[in-house]
Scaffold this active site. Structure first.
Site, short mmCIF file in Angstrom:
data_model
loop_
_atom_site.label_atom_id
_atom_site.label_comp_id
_atom_site.label_asym_id
_atom_site.label_seq_id
_atom_site.Cartn_x
_atom_site.Cartn_y
_atom_site.Cartn_z
N GLY A 43 24.39 -6.93 3.80
CA GLY A 43 23.92 -7.18 2.44
C GLY A 43 24.31 -6.01 1.57
O GLY A 43 24.12 -4.85 1.95
N ALA A 46 21.42 -3.31 0.81
CA ALA A 46 21.02 -2.49 1.96
C ALA A 46 22.19 -1.64 2.46
O ALA A 46 21.98 -0.51 2.91
CB ALA A 46 20.49 -3.37 3.07
N GLU A 143 23.84 -9.50 -5.82
CA GLU A 143 23.45 -10.50 -4.83
C GLU A 143 21.99 -10.91 -4.97
O GLU A 143 21.48 -11.67 -4.15
CB GLU A 143 23.73 -9.98 -3.41
CG GLU A 143 25.21 -10.00 -3.07
CD GLU A 143 25.49 -9.65 -1.62
OE1 GLU A 143 26.55 -10.08 -1.13
OE2 GLU A 143 24.68 -8.95 -0.98
N THR A 211 38.26 0.92 -7.94
CA THR A 211 38.83 1.17 -6.61
C THR A 211 40.00 0.22 -6.40
O THR A 211 39.97 -0.94 -6.83
CB THR A 211 37.78 0.96 -5.51
OG1 THR A 211 37.29 -0.40 -5.57
CG2 THR A 211 36.60 1.91 -5.71
N GLY A 242 33.40 -0.95 0.23
CA GLY A 242 33.06 -0.72 -1.17
C GLY A 242 31.61 -0.30 -1.35
O GLY A 242 31.30 0.55 -2.20
N ASP A 243 30.72 -0.86 -0.55
CA ASP A 243 29.31 -0.46 -0.61
C ASP A 243 29.15 0.99 -0.16
O ASP A 243 28.34 1.74 -0.72
CB ASP A 243 28.46 -1.36 0.27
CG ASP A 243 28.55 -2.82 -0.14
OD1 ASP A 243 28.72 -3.09 -1.33
OD2 ASP A 243 28.44 -3.69 0.75
N ALA A 271 34.67 4.07 6.53
CA ALA A 271 33.94 2.83 6.81
C ALA A 271 34.87 1.70 7.26
O ALA A 271 34.38 0.70 7.79
CB ALA A 271 33.15 2.40 5.58
N GLY A 276 32.10 -4.07 11.52
CA GLY A 276 30.76 -4.25 10.97
C GLY A 276 30.55 -3.45 9.70
O GLY A 276 31.32 -2.53 9.39
#
Length: 293
Positions: A43, A46, A143, A211, A242-243, A271, A276
């Site tokens: 998500g 989070a 979201e 980005t 990106g998160d 990342a 995942g």
């Protein structure tokens, strides 16, 4: 004395991700056999919260999960990351979920079931207004229902709290009713729809960050435009990169880092090197070591 960790509040989504490895992204009507499946916490909200916490922020999360096993496990997981969950609400709707296909080049295709993420209300945000006002920085994505996101931004800006928005997934609703924030973080496709000319007034922000994958990241303010090259890596899985960039940027920016985009680029690149979303998010020590190479 050690430097206090910046107080960061995230208003956003919490999903359980089911990631399937496939040789290529399936075409319409095509059936593929997956070589593996990974179920983990995700998500966008989070993910950003975990990224900011691992990068050194004191993070609080406002969002909604279900009265189900996934919801209970998610709250326990955030506690293990040192994230304050007093702003989390439980809903009769199921905890959000995402089904992700990742191909051999690390590219992905995602289907999201919003579930409890869309159960959060304006009243819930008003109830958490003091938490938002007490932060140094507020992180937002799209979201959750747009009125909730917009109201959180209004509360923060009225209190002098910096607001960072990653307007993803981009929607026609946001394009028609965009609102003022301090920093807008977008990819190239989102930037082309929000402000084709990279205009800060049109984007309704003071700092626009674009980005561009392996290409240079653009950092645009009223005074200057910079291009910051990310580290060159061979991605395994780009989900959550990106998160991770956004969460790491929030911490570096709050701390007055000389080049927060450079720090965020390093985090985002790292990342992509593990499968995942949250399992791949790096720690501050890992980011600093990678950024200094």
């Amino acid at each position: 004395m050690p430097t206090p960790r910046p107080k960061i509040v995230v208003v956003g989504s919490l999903n359980v991700d089911h990631t399937l490895r496939v040789p290529h992204i399936p075409a319409p009507g095509e059936t593929l056999t997956s070589s593996s499946m990974l179920t983990c916490f995700g998500g966008k909200g989070a993910n950003q919260a975990v990224a900011a916490a691992r990068a050194g922020g004191a993070v609080s999360m406002i969002g909604c999960v279900g009265h189900d096993d996934f919801g209970s496990r998610y709250i326990e997981h955030l506690h293990s990351e040192g994230i304050d969950t007093t702003g989390l609400i439980r809903s009769a709707a199921p905890t959000g979920s995402a089904f992700i296909a990742v191909d051999d080049h690390g590219e992905n295709s995602i289907i999201v079931n919003a579930g409890a993420n869309h159960a959060i209300t304006l009243d819930d945000i008003e109830n958490q207004a003091s938490l938002i006002r007490g932060a140094e920085l507020l992180l937002l994505q799209l979201e959750c229902p747009l009125p909730v996101v917009q109201r959180a931004a209004e509360i923060a800006r009225a209190a002098g709290v910096q607001v960072i928005l990653n307007p993803s997934p981009l929607s026609a609703e946001y394009l028609a009713a965009r609102f003022a924030v301090d920093t807008l973080i977008v990819n190239e496709g989102e930037a082309a729809q929000i402000t084709p000319g990279q205009n800060l007034r049109e984007a309704m922000c003071r700092h626009l960050i674009i980005t561009r994958g392996a290409d240079t990241t653009l950092s645009i303010t009223a005074d200057r435009t910079e291009e910051i090259a990310p580290p060159q890596v061979t991605p395994i899985d780009t989900v959550g990169a990106g998160d991770t960039f956004t969460g790491a940027f929030a911490v570096a920016s709050s701390e007055g880092c000389e080049n927060p985009v450079h720090f965020a680029n390093a985090a985002g690149a790292l990342a992509t090197l593990k499968p995942g979303a949250q399992p791949a998010i790096p720690t501050r020590q890992e980011i600093e070591a990678f950024a200094s190479r």
